[in-house]
Design a protein around this motif. Sequence first.
Motif, PDB file in Angstrom:
ATOM      1  N   ARG A 114     -23.758-102.930 -72.516  1.00  0.00           N
ATOM      2  CA  ARG A 114     -24.171-102.547 -73.930  1.00  0.00           C
ATOM      3  C   ARG A 114     -25.696-103.121 -74.055  1.00  0.00           C
ATOM      4  O   ARG A 114     -26.101-102.964 -75.069  1.00  0.00           O
ATOM      5  CB  ARG A 114     -23.207-103.504 -74.659  1.00  0.00           C
ATOM      6  N   GLN A 115     -26.228-103.156 -72.947  1.00  0.00           N
ATOM      7  CA  GLN A 115     -27.613-103.645 -73.159  1.00  0.00           C
ATOM      8  C   GLN A 115     -28.442-102.676 -72.932  1.00  0.00           C
ATOM      9  O   GLN A 115     -28.490-101.375 -72.584  1.00  0.00           O
ATOM     10  CB  GLN A 115     -28.070-104.949 -72.113  1.00  0.00           C
ATOM     11  N   ALA A 116     -30.015-102.710 -73.533  1.00  0.00           N
ATOM     12  CA  ALA A 116     -30.712-101.660 -73.575  1.00  0.00           C
ATOM     13  C   ALA A 116     -31.532-101.501 -72.124  1.00  0.00           C
ATOM     14  O   ALA A 116     -31.503-102.445 -71.340  1.00  0.00           O
ATOM     15  CB  ALA A 116     -31.801-101.858 -74.556  1.00  0.00           C
ATOM     16  N   SER A 117     -32.004-100.318 -71.758  1.00  0.00           N
ATOM     17  CA  SER A 117     -32.735-100.200 -70.509  1.00  0.00           C
ATOM     18  C   SER A 117     -34.012-100.878 -70.434  1.00  0.00           C
ATOM     19  O   SER A 117     -34.374-101.349 -71.656  1.00  0.00           O
ATOM     20  CB  SER A 117     -33.055 -98.607 -70.453  1.00  0.00           C
ATOM     21  N   HIS A 118     -34.521-101.414 -69.315  1.00  0.00           N
ATOM     22  CA  HIS A 118     -35.875-102.172 -69.008  1.00  0.00           C
ATOM     23  C   HIS A 118     -35.770-103.469 -69.807  1.00  0.00           C
ATOM     24  O   HIS A 118     -36.640-103.938 -70.407  1.00  0.00           O
ATOM     25  CB  HIS A 118     -36.866-101.333 -69.761  1.00  0.00           C
ATOM     26  N   THR A 119     -34.369-104.111 -69.771  1.00  0.00           N
ATOM     27  CA  THR A 119     -34.360-105.698 -70.326  1.00  0.00           C
ATOM     28  C   THR A 119     -33.730-106.216 -68.905  1.00  0.00           C
ATOM     29  O   THR A 119     -33.064-105.872 -68.056  1.00  0.00           O
ATOM     30  CB  THR A 119     -33.231-105.641 -71.350  1.00  0.00           C
ATOM     31  N   ILE A 120     -34.181-107.551 -69.161  1.00  0.00           N
ATOM     32  CA  ILE A 120     -33.579-108.847 -68.047  1.00  0.00           C
ATOM     33  C   ILE A 120     -33.003-109.862 -68.740  1.00  0.00           C
ATOM     34  O   ILE A 120     -33.033-110.054 -69.829  1.00  0.00           O
ATOM     35  CB  ILE A 120     -34.950-109.299 -67.468  1.00  0.00           C
ATOM     36  N   HIS A 121     -31.594-109.927 -68.044  1.00  0.00           N
ATOM     37  CA  HIS A 121     -30.695-110.838 -68.593  1.00  0.00           C
ATOM     38  C   HIS A 121     -30.400-111.904 -67.667  1.00  0.00           C
ATOM     39  O   HIS A 121     -30.417-111.676 -66.416  1.00  0.00           O
ATOM     40  CB  HIS A 121     -29.413-110.055 -68.949  1.00  0.00           C
ATOM     41  N   PHE A 122     -30.240-113.131 -68.269  1.00  0.00           N
ATOM     42  CA  PHE A 122     -29.841-114.337 -67.343  1.00  0.00           C
ATOM     43  C   PHE A 122     -28.326-114.533 -67.306  1.00  0.00           C
ATOM     44  O   PHE A 122     -27.662-114.121 -68.382  1.00  0.00           O
ATOM     45  CB  PHE A 122     -30.374-115.529 -68.031  1.00  0.00           C
ATOM     46  N   LEU A 124     -30.660-113.246 -62.439  1.00  0.00           N
ATOM     47  CA  LEU A 124     -31.490-112.307 -63.426  1.00  0.00           C
ATOM     48  C   LEU A 124     -31.030-111.011 -62.870  1.00  0.00           C
ATOM     49  O   LEU A 124     -31.240-110.424 -61.881  1.00  0.00           O
ATOM     50  CB  LEU A 124     -32.978-112.328 -63.538  1.00  0.00           C
ATOM     51  N   ALA A 125     -30.718-110.363 -64.004  1.00  0.00           N
ATOM     52  CA  ALA A 125     -30.247-108.755 -63.878  1.00  0.00           C
ATOM     53  C   ALA A 125     -31.216-108.008 -64.724  1.00  0.00           C
ATOM     54  O   ALA A 125     -31.431-108.137 -65.923  1.00  0.00           O
ATOM     55  CB  ALA A 125     -28.777-108.522 -64.297  1.00  0.00           C
ATOM     56  N   SER A 126     -32.004-107.204 -63.829  1.00  0.00           N
ATOM     57  CA  SER A 126     -32.758-106.060 -64.574  1.00  0.00           C
ATOM     58  C   SER A 126     -32.175-104.688 -64.815  1.00  0.00           C
ATOM     59  O   SER A 126     -31.620-104.382 -63.740  1.00  0.00           O
ATOM     60  CB  SER A 126     -34.162-106.021 -63.875  1.00  0.00           C
ATOM     61  N   LEU A 127     -32.121-104.438 -65.960  1.00  0.00           N
ATOM     62  CA  LEU A 127     -31.477-102.912 -66.106  1.00  0.00           C
ATOM     63  C   LEU A 127     -32.453-101.788 -66.373  1.00  0.00           C
ATOM     64  O   LEU A 127     -33.303-102.000 -67.010  1.00  0.00           O
ATOM     65  CB  LEU A 127     -30.580-102.912 -67.339  1.00  0.00           C
ATOM     66  N   PHE A 128     -32.126-100.766 -65.749  1.00  0.00           N
ATOM     67  CA  PHE A 128     -32.795 -99.248 -65.772  1.00  0.00           C
ATOM     68  C   PHE A 128     -31.699 -98.182 -66.173  1.00  0.00           C
ATOM     69  O   PHE A 128     -31.008 -98.036 -64.883  1.00  0.00           O
ATOM     70  CB  PHE A 128     -33.653 -99.205 -64.565  1.00  0.00           C
ATOM     71  N   VAL A 129     -31.707 -97.899 -67.289  1.00  0.00           N
ATOM     72  CA  VAL A 129     -30.717 -97.028 -67.477  1.00  0.00           C
ATOM     73  C   VAL A 129     -31.173 -95.536 -67.178  1.00  0.00           C
ATOM     74  O   VAL A 129     -32.173 -95.314 -67.563  1.00  0.00           O
ATOM     75  CB  VAL A 129     -30.106 -97.114 -68.985  1.00  0.00           C
ATOM     76  N   ALA A 130     -30.422 -94.523 -66.624  1.00  0.00           N
ATOM     77  CA  ALA A 130     -30.682 -93.408 -66.416  1.00  0.00           C
ATOM     78  C   ALA A 130     -31.230 -92.492 -67.562  1.00  0.00           C
ATOM     79  O   ALA A 130     -30.523 -92.826 -68.652  1.00  0.00           O
ATOM     80  CB  ALA A 130     -29.587 -92.530 -65.732  1.00  0.00           C
ATOM     81  N   PRO A 131     -32.261 -91.754 -67.563  1.00  0.00           N
ATOM     82  CA  PRO A 131     -32.924 -91.248 -66.406  1.00  0.00           C
ATOM     83  C   PRO A 131     -34.328 -92.338 -66.092  1.00  0.00           C
ATOM     84  O   PRO A 131     -35.203 -91.843 -65.275  1.00  0.00           O
ATOM     85  CB  PRO A 131     -33.447 -90.148 -66.604  1.00  0.00           C
ATOM     86  N   ARG A 132     -34.342 -93.426 -66.849  1.00  0.00           N
ATOM     87  CA  ARG A 132     -35.428 -94.076 -66.865  1.00  0.00           C
ATOM     88  C   ARG A 132     -35.554 -95.000 -65.863  1.00  0.00           C
ATOM     89  O   ARG A 132     -35.727 -96.393 -65.824  1.00  0.00           O
ATOM     90  CB  ARG A 132     -35.760 -94.588 -68.225  1.00  0.00           C
TER      91      ARG A 132
END
Length: 463
Positions: free
Chosen positions: A53-61, A75-83
């Motif tokens: 449910r988190q936005a692209s280009h965000t980092i979570h602990f 830490l998890a860094s998220l990059f949602v397709a296609p970005r």
Amino acid sequence: MNTHHSPLSTHQEDTIVALATPNGIGAIAVIRLSGLDAIAIANSVWKGKDLTRQASHTIHFGHIVDVDLVLDEVLASLFVAPRSYTRENVVEISCHASGYIIESIIKLFIKKGARSAKPGEFTLRAFLNGQLDLSQAEAVADLIASNSKASQQVALQQLRGGFSTQLQALREQLVNFASLIELELDFAEEDVEFANRDQLKNLIHEITKIVGRLIQSFELGNAIKNGVNTVIAGRPNAGKSTLLNALLNEERAIVSHIPGTTRDTIEEVLNIQGINFRLIDTAGIREATDAIEQIGVQRTMEKISQSALLVYVFDAAEITTEELNSDIESLQKPGISMLLVANKADLLTDAQLTALPHGDKLTIISAKEKQHIDELKQRIYSSSIKDQLSGDETMVTNIRHLEALQKTEEALVRVLGGIDGSITSDFLSMDIKQALHYLGEITGVVTTDDLLENIFSKFCIGK
């Protein structure tokens, strides 16, 4: 056309996982997941915010958990397709760099449905999904391998697409003419000419000039990427090893007063103004007195023939003019730059100094006293690089690109010959298509399974 059925590119719907940082002791390791289910797989072992449910280009602990066992806080860094780098969903887990933790997390992701990535598979996906063209993908590998400022700059320029943009513009103009000539074939019976032959000729001349310039740039580009092979040669006791140490500012080679001490070649890397020079110190050139020494002298001559630059060192206090001229004559080889270095200047009389040969190829030094070493470094640099290095110049550093450009040039020469020989449109069309094919191979407009396999299998895993 792109052929997307390489063994490397099968199962592109799979989610892949790999360690993206080097193995070894460190504070942090990064594990990379890419694919449709990357975020879902990471979330299935995640204790923290719901990653889906988190936005692209965000980092979570949060924590990575295997059933009830907490493996690590990460830490998890998220990059949602296609970005993302691959244009797929990508998750990068930054964990503590313990071999046990890394292995446990990767195994857990595999258990949840990911598979181990093959070498270069992340970059292959970036290429297949249109994020990078093939020459940019290869520049990624060059950037990782770059070990000097100049090689890093050239790889970065190629990664930004400088080379691709230039080739794309040339291809487009050729495609326009190819389509007009194809049109002529449809109206063959009516003998019409849609493609203006003079305009086509001017375009081919222009493209040939650019392709020729790119081919010429390979010599320098290759030197920047792989370093310049530089042999230090001379008679025994001329001070070759002392010079090597003075250039490197450290004690690397064995230095002694017994002639013939250096029996094998020693290789070191000297960086001058961002270019790597691979310095090869060799056994002395002399009449060998035993079999081992004979092999050493033979290797010296082999090393000289494989080098781009020869630094010939002589003992200015001892050598006669006849010996000097004889050495220069026997060592001079076509295609190899030669610098003369008069050593032991601290022992020379004014008369001996005056008797030395003059010219911009000669540097007078004292390796022992470290006199004029900086001047010699400048000579070494300028003899190889000259004034050719400018920041915005497109440079070819890849042998695959060089070969494709050479084949393009051959096809263009045939097109010109065809126009002058007034050959029929169908033959002209074939030669233009050949040129387009080879240009397209560089950026990956035209690919084959074997080509992709060959390129990406040389990448490191995790890239």
